[in-house]
Design a protein around this motif. Structure first.
Motif, mmCIF file in Angstrom:
data_model
loop_
_atom_site.group_PDB
_atom_site.id
_atom_site.type_symbol
_atom_site.label_atom_id
_atom_site.label_comp_id
_atom_site.label_asym_id
_atom_site.label_seq_id
_atom_site.Cartn_x
_atom_site.Cartn_y
_atom_site.Cartn_z
ATOM 1 N N PRO A 139 3.521 -22.708 2.955
ATOM 2 C CA PRO A 139 4.725 -23.261 2.355
ATOM 3 C C PRO A 139 5.849 -23.431 3.390
ATOM 4 O O PRO A 139 6.142 -22.513 4.136
ATOM 5 C CB PRO A 139 5.124 -22.224 1.299
ATOM 6 C CG PRO A 139 4.490 -20.936 1.759
ATOM 7 C CD PRO A 139 3.303 -21.301 2.599
ATOM 8 N N THR A 143 8.676 -21.076 -2.507
ATOM 9 C CA THR A 143 8.278 -21.771 -3.742
ATOM 10 C C THR A 143 7.985 -20.756 -4.836
ATOM 11 O O THR A 143 7.508 -19.658 -4.554
ATOM 12 C CB THR A 143 7.027 -22.646 -3.510
ATOM 13 O OG1 THR A 143 6.630 -23.212 -4.756
ATOM 14 C CG2 THR A 143 5.871 -21.872 -2.915
ATOM 15 N N THR A 145 6.204 -21.920 -7.478
ATOM 16 C CA THR A 145 5.094 -22.554 -8.188
ATOM 17 C C THR A 145 3.755 -21.877 -7.909
ATOM 18 O O THR A 145 2.927 -21.741 -8.797
ATOM 19 C CB THR A 145 4.994 -24.047 -7.796
ATOM 20 O OG1 THR A 145 6.270 -24.626 -8.004
ATOM 21 C CG2 THR A 145 3.963 -24.775 -8.627
ATOM 22 N N GLY A 175 8.479 -25.852 -1.947
ATOM 23 C CA GLY A 175 9.934 -25.776 -2.082
ATOM 24 C C GLY A 175 10.680 -27.002 -1.578
ATOM 25 O O GLY A 175 11.877 -26.921 -1.304
ATOM 26 N N THR A 196 7.693 -29.051 -8.320
ATOM 27 C CA THR A 196 8.833 -28.747 -9.190
ATOM 28 C C THR A 196 9.978 -29.752 -9.140
ATOM 29 O O THR A 196 10.503 -30.127 -10.191
ATOM 30 C CB THR A 196 9.386 -27.344 -8.827
ATOM 31 O OG1 THR A 196 8.284 -26.447 -8.870
ATOM 32 C CG2 THR A 196 10.440 -26.896 -9.814
HETATM 33 N N1 3NM Z 1 0.506 -25.109 -2.091
HETATM 34 P P1 3NM Z 1 6.725 -26.730 -5.307
HETATM 35 S S1 3NM Z 1 2.887 -24.296 -1.762
HETATM 36 C C1 3NM Z 1 0.476 -26.002 -4.415
HETATM 37 O O1 3NM Z 1 1.658 -23.521 0.881
HETATM 38 C C2 3NM Z 1 1.161 -25.380 -3.271
HETATM 39 O O2 3NM Z 1 -0.294 -24.391 0.505
HETATM 40 C C3 3NM Z 1 1.302 -24.526 -1.193
HETATM 41 O O3 3NM Z 1 5.148 -26.488 -5.329
HETATM 42 C C4 3NM Z 1 0.861 -24.101 0.166
HETATM 43 O O4 3NM Z 1 6.946 -28.121 -4.850
HETATM 44 C C5 3NM Z 1 2.499 -24.997 -3.243
HETATM 45 O O5 3NM Z 1 7.081 -26.562 -6.758
HETATM 46 C C6 3NM Z 1 3.470 -25.157 -4.365
HETATM 47 O O6 3NM Z 1 7.339 -25.687 -4.442
HETATM 48 C C7 3NM Z 1 4.357 -26.348 -4.195
#
Ligand code: 3NM
Length: 220
Positions: A139, A143, A145, A175, A196
């Motif tokens: 990330p 995040t 999520t 994020g 998100t």
């Molecule tokens: N994979 P949002 S972070 C599905 O780091 C996913 O590999 C990630 O969601 C990784 O845009 C993530 O809500 C979540 O932060 C991304």
């Protein structure tokens, strides 16, 4: 296959929307339609988390979302579920390091787009060797999520990849929103992957349009 050209794929990945029904504030169909109206360029169906649909319900939603993508020439990618991707003749799949090995997936889905999540330079090099079409690096920012992510890494790895001669298309994830997307593109990513910021927006269209503007400006 129109998508395997690296330059074209980099363009298609610019605003990469990911979601499943548990992520959406509104109806997923409406959410996707609005996001497309705002300018998303790529879509991944990721039906995961509390309340995620299963079996026929999952397939039905996937196929409805796929049809919308098809109507707008947006690539439709399935997260993890290779059998579903094959059944629907999706444009590709996105897999993680713990999923089926990339070369096995490639054999099952010749000519399709295969994206892989990678978190280190070694994983990126292996992904390239095994034929990934693009890598998702994250990330980038904190995040909420995904709870089992690797530690937040900022844009360091994206910069590191771009300081080499490796040309694989890169999307940042985690994020990302319209206020911080510029940093991700400036670091060398070709696109931003977002759950998100779009799926929970009161206006997915407006947010998608803001993201598109930022990415296009910074990609010049
Ligand atoms: N994979 P949002 S972070 C599905 O780091 C996913 O590999 C990630 O969601 C990784 O845009 C993530 O809500 C979540 O932060 C991304």
């Amino acid at each position: 296959m129109p998508y395997t050209n690296e330059k074209k794929l980099k363009e298609l990945l610019q605003v990469y929307f990911i979601m499943g029904s548990p992520n959406c504030l509104k109806d997923p169909i409406l959410t996707l339609e609005e996001a497309i109206a705002g300018g998303i360029t790529f879509f991944q169906f990721r039906e995961k988390g509390t309340g995620a649909l299963k079996g026929e319900e999952k397939t039905k939603l996937a196929s409805e979302l796929q049809e919308i993508c098809r109507d707008h020439s947006i690539p439709f990618i399935v997260n993890d579920d290779i059998e579903l991707a094959i059944k629907l003749e999706a444009d590709g799949v996105h897999i993680g390091q713990d999923d089926e090995a990339l070369r096995v997936v490639r054999e099952k889905m010749p000519g399709k787009i295969i994206g892989l999540s990678a978190h280190t330079m070694e994983e990126v090099k292996t992904a390239i060797r095994e034929g990934a079409d693009y890598v998702g690096i994250g990330p980038i920012f904190p995040t909420l999520t995904k709870t089992d992510t690797k530690p937040v890494q900022g844009t360091k790895l994206v910069e590191e990849i771009r300081s080499t001669s490796l040309s694989i298309p890169i999307v940042g994830i985690g994020g990302i929103h319209a206020g911080n997307a510029a940093k991700v593109i400036e670091s060398g990513a070709d696109g931003v992957s977002i759950i998100t910021a779009i799926s929970q927006a009161v206006s997915p269209k407006e947010v998608a349009a803001q993201l598109k503007k930022v990415v296009l400006e910074k990609s010049k």
